[in-house]
Design a protein around this motif. Structure first.
Motif, PDB file in Angstrom:
ATOM      1  N   LEU A  78     -20.553 -16.216  58.454  1.00 22.70           N
ATOM      2  CA  LEU A  78     -19.669 -17.275  58.945  1.00 22.70           C
ATOM      3  C   LEU A  78     -20.438 -18.575  59.114  1.00 22.70           C
ATOM      4  CD1 LEU A  78     -17.551 -15.248  61.533  1.00 22.70           C
ATOM      5  CD2 LEU A  78     -17.129 -15.643  59.093  1.00 22.70           C
ATOM      6  N   THR A  79     -20.962 -19.088  57.992  1.00 27.00           N
ATOM      7  CA  THR A  79     -21.603 -20.391  57.968  1.00 27.00           C
ATOM      8  C   THR A  79     -20.913 -21.245  56.912  1.00 27.00           C
ATOM      9  OG1 THR A  79     -23.257 -20.099  56.212  1.00 27.00           O
ATOM     10  CG2 THR A  79     -23.771 -19.157  58.381  1.00 27.00           C
ATOM     11  N   GLU A  80     -21.181 -22.547  56.931  1.00 27.33           N
ATOM     12  CA  GLU A  80     -20.485 -23.462  56.011  1.00 27.33           C
ATOM     13  C   GLU A  80     -21.159 -23.573  54.651  1.00 27.33           C
ATOM     14  OE1 GLU A  80     -19.931 -27.212  57.940  1.00 27.33           O
ATOM     15  OE2 GLU A  80     -18.264 -26.482  59.177  1.00 27.33           O
ATOM     16  N   HIS A  81     -22.137 -22.727  54.360  1.00 31.59           N
ATOM     17  CA  HIS A  81     -22.894 -22.896  53.114  1.00 31.59           C
ATOM     18  C   HIS A  81     -22.776 -21.700  52.174  1.00 31.59           C
ATOM     19  CE1 HIS A  81     -24.537 -26.440  54.989  1.00 31.59           C
ATOM     20  NE2 HIS A  81     -25.003 -25.720  56.001  1.00 31.59           N
ATOM     21  N   GLU A  82     -21.869 -20.769  52.476  1.00 28.57           N
ATOM     22  CA  GLU A  82     -21.782 -19.575  51.637  1.00 28.57           C
ATOM     23  C   GLU A  82     -21.112 -19.854  50.296  1.00 28.57           C
ATOM     24  OE1 GLU A  82     -23.665 -17.222  52.696  1.00 28.57           O
ATOM     25  OE2 GLU A  82     -23.909 -18.431  54.518  1.00 28.57           O
ATOM     26  N   CYS A  83     -20.187 -20.806  50.248  1.00 27.76           N
ATOM     27  CA  CYS A  83     -19.594 -21.181  48.958  1.00 27.76           C
ATOM     28  C   CYS A  83     -20.652 -21.759  48.030  1.00 27.76           C
ATOM     29  CB  CYS A  83     -18.460 -22.183  49.159  1.00 27.76           C
ATOM     30  SG  CYS A  83     -16.930 -21.458  49.785  1.00 27.76           S
ATOM     31  N   LYS A 119     -10.179 -30.815  35.169  1.00 29.35           N
ATOM     32  CA  LYS A 119     -10.140 -30.479  36.589  1.00 29.35           C
ATOM     33  C   LYS A 119     -10.990 -29.233  36.855  1.00 29.35           C
ATOM     34  CE  LYS A 119      -5.859 -27.692  36.727  1.00 29.35           C
ATOM     35  NZ  LYS A 119      -4.551 -27.565  37.386  1.00 29.35           N
ATOM     36  N   PRO A 120     -11.464 -29.079  38.092  1.00 28.24           N
ATOM     37  CA  PRO A 120     -12.262 -27.903  38.427  1.00 28.24           C
ATOM     38  C   PRO A 120     -11.534 -26.621  38.059  1.00 28.24           C
ATOM     39  CG  PRO A 120     -12.353 -29.499  40.213  1.00 28.24           C
ATOM     40  CD  PRO A 120     -11.333 -30.003  39.240  1.00 28.24           C
ATOM     41  N   GLY A 121     -12.288 -25.660  37.538  1.00 19.19           N
ATOM     42  CA  GLY A 121     -11.655 -24.462  37.001  1.00 19.19           C
ATOM     43  C   GLY A 121     -11.412 -23.358  37.993  1.00 19.19           C
ATOM     44  N   CYS A 122     -12.254 -23.252  39.025  1.00 20.47           N
ATOM     45  CA  CYS A 122     -12.159 -22.120  39.935  1.00 20.47           C
ATOM     46  C   CYS A 122     -12.332 -22.589  41.368  1.00 20.47           C
ATOM     47  CB  CYS A 122     -13.230 -21.078  39.589  1.00 20.47           C
ATOM     48  SG  CYS A 122     -13.337 -19.704  40.754  1.00 20.47           S
ATOM     49  N   ASN A 123     -11.496 -22.091  42.272  1.00 19.22           N
ATOM     50  CA  ASN A 123     -11.570 -22.411  43.699  1.00 19.22           C
ATOM     51  C   ASN A 123     -12.298 -21.305  44.449  1.00 19.22           C
ATOM     52  OD1 ASN A 123      -9.249 -23.753  42.515  1.00 19.22           O
ATOM     53  ND2 ASN A 123      -8.776 -24.480  44.564  1.00 19.22           N
ATOM     54  N   LEU A 124     -13.128 -21.716  45.394  1.00 20.36           N
ATOM     55  CA  LEU A 124     -13.755 -20.800  46.343  1.00 20.36           C
ATOM     56  C   LEU A 124     -13.327 -21.255  47.729  1.00 20.36           C
ATOM     57  CD1 LEU A 124     -17.410 -20.952  44.898  1.00 20.36           C
ATOM     58  CD2 LEU A 124     -15.573 -19.393  44.189  1.00 20.36           C
ATOM     59  N   LEU A 125     -12.570 -20.438  48.456  1.00 16.05           N
ATOM     60  CA  LEU A 125     -12.099 -20.794  49.789  1.00 16.05           C
ATOM     61  C   LEU A 125     -12.609 -19.766  50.794  1.00 16.05           C
ATOM     62  CD1 LEU A 125      -8.396 -21.971  49.246  1.00 16.05           C
ATOM     63  CD2 LEU A 125     -10.398 -23.365  49.757  1.00 16.05           C
ATOM     64  N   HIS A 126     -13.554 -20.193  51.620  1.00 18.04           N
ATOM     65  CA  HIS A 126     -14.211 -19.309  52.581  1.00 18.04           C
ATOM     66  C   HIS A 126     -13.572 -19.487  53.958  1.00 18.04           C
ATOM     67  CE1 HIS A 126     -18.185 -18.231  54.858  1.00 18.04           C
ATOM     68  NE2 HIS A 126     -17.299 -17.253  54.909  1.00 18.04           N
ATOM     69  N   CYS A 127     -13.014 -18.409  54.487  1.00 14.37           N
ATOM     70  CA  CYS A 127     -12.383 -18.452  55.806  1.00 14.37           C
ATOM     71  C   CYS A 127     -13.439 -18.243  56.887  1.00 14.37           C
ATOM     72  CB  CYS A 127     -11.309 -17.379  55.904  1.00 14.37           C
ATOM     73  SG  CYS A 127     -10.485 -17.319  57.517  1.00 14.37           S
ATOM     74  N   LEU A 128     -13.584 -19.246  57.773  1.00 17.26           N
ATOM     75  CA  LEU A 128     -14.492 -19.145  58.921  1.00 17.26           C
ATOM     76  C   LEU A 128     -13.721 -18.818  60.191  1.00 17.26           C
ATOM     77  CD1 LEU A 128     -16.881 -22.171  58.283  1.00 17.26           C
ATOM     78  CD2 LEU A 128     -17.244 -19.774  57.703  1.00 17.26           C
ATOM     79  N   THR A 167      -3.932 -26.045  67.788  1.00 15.08           N
ATOM     80  CA  THR A 167      -4.224 -26.348  69.188  1.00 15.08           C
ATOM     81  C   THR A 167      -5.682 -26.016  69.467  1.00 15.08           C
ATOM     82  OG1 THR A 167      -3.662 -24.127  69.991  1.00 15.08           O
ATOM     83  CG2 THR A 167      -1.846 -25.717  69.801  1.00 15.08           C
ATOM     84  N   VAL A 168      -6.122 -26.308  70.674  1.00 13.02           N
ATOM     85  CA  VAL A 168      -7.495 -25.976  71.047  1.00 13.02           C
ATOM     86  C   VAL A 168      -7.712 -24.471  70.955  1.00 13.02           C
ATOM     87  CG1 VAL A 168      -9.181 -26.023  72.932  1.00 13.02           C
ATOM     88  CG2 VAL A 168      -7.694 -28.005  72.523  1.00 13.02           C
ATOM     89  N   GLN A 169      -6.689 -23.702  71.306  1.00 11.78           N
ATOM     90  CA  GLN A 169      -6.819 -22.250  71.289  1.00 11.78           C
ATOM     91  C   GLN A 169      -6.501 -21.641  69.920  1.00 11.78           C
ATOM     92  OE1 GLN A 169      -4.858 -23.889  73.614  1.00 11.78           O
ATOM     93  NE2 GLN A 169      -6.448 -23.873  75.210  1.00 11.78           N
ATOM     94  N   ASN A 170      -5.865 -22.390  69.041  1.00 14.63           N
ATOM     95  CA  ASN A 170      -5.451 -21.844  67.744  1.00 14.63           C
ATOM     96  C   ASN A 170      -5.824 -22.822  66.637  1.00 14.63           C
ATOM     97  OD1 ASN A 170      -3.877 -19.839  66.101  1.00 14.63           O
ATOM     98  ND2 ASN A 170      -2.645 -21.659  65.686  1.00 14.63           N
ATOM     99  N   THR A 171      -6.922 -22.546  65.959  1.00 16.96           N
ATOM    100  CA  THR A 171      -7.388 -23.411  64.879  1.00 16.96           C
ATOM    101  C   THR A 171      -7.525 -22.608  63.593  1.00 16.96           C
ATOM    102  OG1 THR A 171      -9.720 -23.015  65.403  1.00 16.96           O
ATOM    103  CG2 THR A 171      -8.643 -24.889  66.486  1.00 16.96           C
ATOM    104  N   ARG A 172      -7.681 -23.317  62.530  1.00 17.43           N
ATOM    105  CA  ARG A 172      -7.906 -22.695  61.220  1.00 17.43           C
ATOM    106  C   ARG A 172      -8.982 -23.515  60.518  1.00 17.43           C
ATOM    107  NH1 ARG A 172      -5.654 -22.871  55.817  1.00 17.43           N
ATOM    108  NH2 ARG A 172      -5.290 -20.767  54.964  1.00 17.43           N
ATOM    109  N   HIS A 173     -10.050 -22.852  60.068  1.00 21.46           N
ATOM    110  CA  HIS A 173     -11.196 -23.562  59.522  1.00 21.46           C
ATOM    111  C   HIS A 173     -11.667 -22.854  58.255  1.00 21.46           C
ATOM    112  CE1 HIS A 173     -15.580 -25.182  60.284  1.00 21.46           C
ATOM    113  NE2 HIS A 173     -15.079 -25.545  59.119  1.00 21.46           N
ATOM    114  N   LEU A 174     -11.549 -23.532  57.131  1.00 18.55           N
ATOM    115  CA  LEU A 174     -12.010 -23.011  55.844  1.00 18.55           C
ATOM    116  C   LEU A 174     -12.996 -23.987  55.225  1.00 18.55           C
ATOM    117  CD1 LEU A 174      -9.148 -21.587  56.273  1.00 18.55           C
ATOM    118  CD2 LEU A 174      -9.065 -21.404  53.787  1.00 18.55           C
TER     119      LEU A 174
END
Length: 506
Positions: free
Chosen positions: A270-275, A324-333, A471-478
């Protein structure tokens, strides 16, 4: 890789036109629902079978499987086997006869036998254009082995006077010798001599079936299309650690990505550099005006609707790029814990949707594949201010007039300039409405979990997201990043070549 199998299903009430099917775990795999939420499919009463479905690509079958080549590193631009090569490193295929064609003297005919069973095996007859053979001479003066490149001087290459004067099998049938007519006043007045290994020739057979097999194996394998009803059959998940450290797992992930257009990778830190680490495993990140790695979470004052918490309509990324970019990598944190199911992923096979339109509504397919649409993006991000425009149809077809190559669809990025004859506009809108309706019939919905990296083809898969309460209690970070298909295909060929060499030396 683990293939997910539906063992039980409970259909719930439709949500946004997409009904839910819960997928349970299998003895040999982990539950997709347990880690990534529930897989959902459309509620259409009788889902169509995927058009143009194909079984896994056959291996290159231009010639039957052979033993060790005893040759160069790259199996495609192969080098001739020298006369001093040991018998242990030889293919079993032998040239029994060679001649100039009686029907067309500009062609060389080669008859090949199975060297291990010359009496029982049928002879195979191959024809090669003489001019192609001369262009691909493998001698040091014409070919540079170190760079695997032709160095024949085409400024002095006279295609009108290329003529083979003698051909014969040499080296016990393991190679073909061709003698060329010399130039009367040129440097090569005595003629030129070329030698080609039999396996080199057979790998480059001009037979249509062999060319097709080669293109399937080494150029662009045929995708297998899927609708919502088959999503549970095609989705595979891979271990992040395996893909990062094991070449066989990396190859299988790439092959699944090519075939199905969407694959899940699980267990990423769960770091921002795995993609970036995953992209570097293949080649390198594709940079856009949004940078290299991009953060997907609610942002105030954003110039991109993906950075809002409202529902994100299904789309392909960056249709305003010519390449356009060919492939997406979306990492869920961090994933939304919204009890209503907000923040869920939506995805569909855009090629399957296009094929349904082609089959069921051919006139509207023609409109969507021929009408140029203005795709545009204006704003400011990491790369500074940008104003991008590209014109292309929603459905892009290859040069053969049949094979699908790219889908463009993004309501926010479809520009208001519509440079078409006015009488065509309304017909296009009706066709587009049909496309979007079928798209949502074939969409599936699920929620990725922290540590998941959703990988999918940006020229094929159409994706989106349900809205959620930020909200502060409910976020989504990819964290997201892109790869280009050129680099993905290149890496696959490198891995397959290495595997082939390992097999032949064992």
């Amino acid at each position: 890789a683990r293939r997910l199998v539906v063992t039980s299903a409970a259909v719930k009430a439709p949500h946004n036109g997409v009904s839910e099917v819960v997928v349970s775990s299998t003895p040999n795999g982990r539950s997709f629902a347990a880690r990534s939420g529930t897989v959902q499919k459309a509620s259409s009463s009788s889902p169509l079978a995927a058009p143009n479905n194909h079984r896994p690509s056959p291996k290159f079958t231009a010639v039957p499987p052979a033993e060790d080549t005893g040759r160069r590193e790259d199996p495609l631009p192969s080098r001739p086997v020298s006369a001093s090569s040991s018998a242990a490193g030889r293919h079993r295929w032998l040239i029994s006869k060679a001649s100039l064609s009686n029907d067309d003297p500009s062609r060389v005919v080669v008859v090949v036998l199975d060297g291990d069973d010359e009496a029982a095996a049928p002879a195979r007859r191959y024809e090669f254009p003489a001019i192609w053979l001369r262009d691909n001479c493998q001698c040091e003066a014409c070919f540079h082995a170190g760079s695997v490149s032709r160095v024949l001087n085409w400024e002095q290459f006279d295609v009108e006077h290329v003529q083979a004067v003698a051909v014969q099998p040499i080296d016990g049938g393991h190679a073909l010798e061709v003698l060329w007519k010399g130039e009367e006043n040129g440097e090569n007045a005595a003629g030129h001599r070329s030698v080609y290994a039999v396996e080199w020739l057979l790998e480059r057979s001009f037979r249509p079936e062999d060319s097709k097999a080669y293109l399937e194996e080494w150029y662009r394998p045929t995708p297998e299309l899927w609708g919502a009803a088959r999503f549970h059959e095609v989705i595979q998940d891979f271990s992040y650690a395996d893909v990062l450290h094991d070449d066989d797992a990396l190859r299988q992930w790439i092959e699944a990505l090519i075939r199905y257009g969407v694959v899940m990778i699980k267990g990423a830190p769960l770091t921002e550099h795995e993609c970036r680490r995953l992209a570097n495993r293949v080649g390198f990140i594709r940079k856009t005006h949004y940078g290299e790695e991009f953060i997907v979470k609610a942002k105030e004052g954003t110039s991109n609707v993906a950075y809002l918490s409202t529902p994100l309509q299904m789309h392909t990324d960056l249709p305003y790029y010519e390449y356009k970019p060919g492939c997406n990598l979306l990492h869920c944190l961090v994933q939304s814990t919204d009890a209503s199911g907000g923040g869920a992923n939506l995805i569909a096979d855009g090629f399957y949707v296009a094929e349904r339109v082609r089959r069921e509504h051919p006139d509207q397919f023609r409109l969507l594949s021929e009408t140029l649409v203005n795709w545009t993006d204006i704003g400011e991000d990491e790369g500074g201010k940008f104003h991008s425009i590209y014109r292309a149809p929603v459905i892009c077809i290859g040069r053969d007039g049949e094979r699908l190559e790219r889908i463009n669809h993004s309501v926010p990025q479809r520009g208001s300039h519509f440079c078409v004859p006015i009488e065509q506009a309304e017909r296009w809108y009706r066709a587009m409405h049909r496309f979007v309706r079928i798209l949502h019939e074939e969409a599936v919905q699920f929620r990725t979990a922290p540590g998941d990296i959703l990988t999918f083809s940006n020229v094929r898969a159409i994706h989106g997201r349900t809205g959620y309460r930020d909200t502060v209690q409910n976020t989504r970070h990819l964290v997201g990043a892109y790869l280009d298909w050129d680099e993905i295909y290149s890496k696959l060929r490198v891995l397959k070549t290495a595997a082939k060499l390992t097999t032949t030396t064992e």
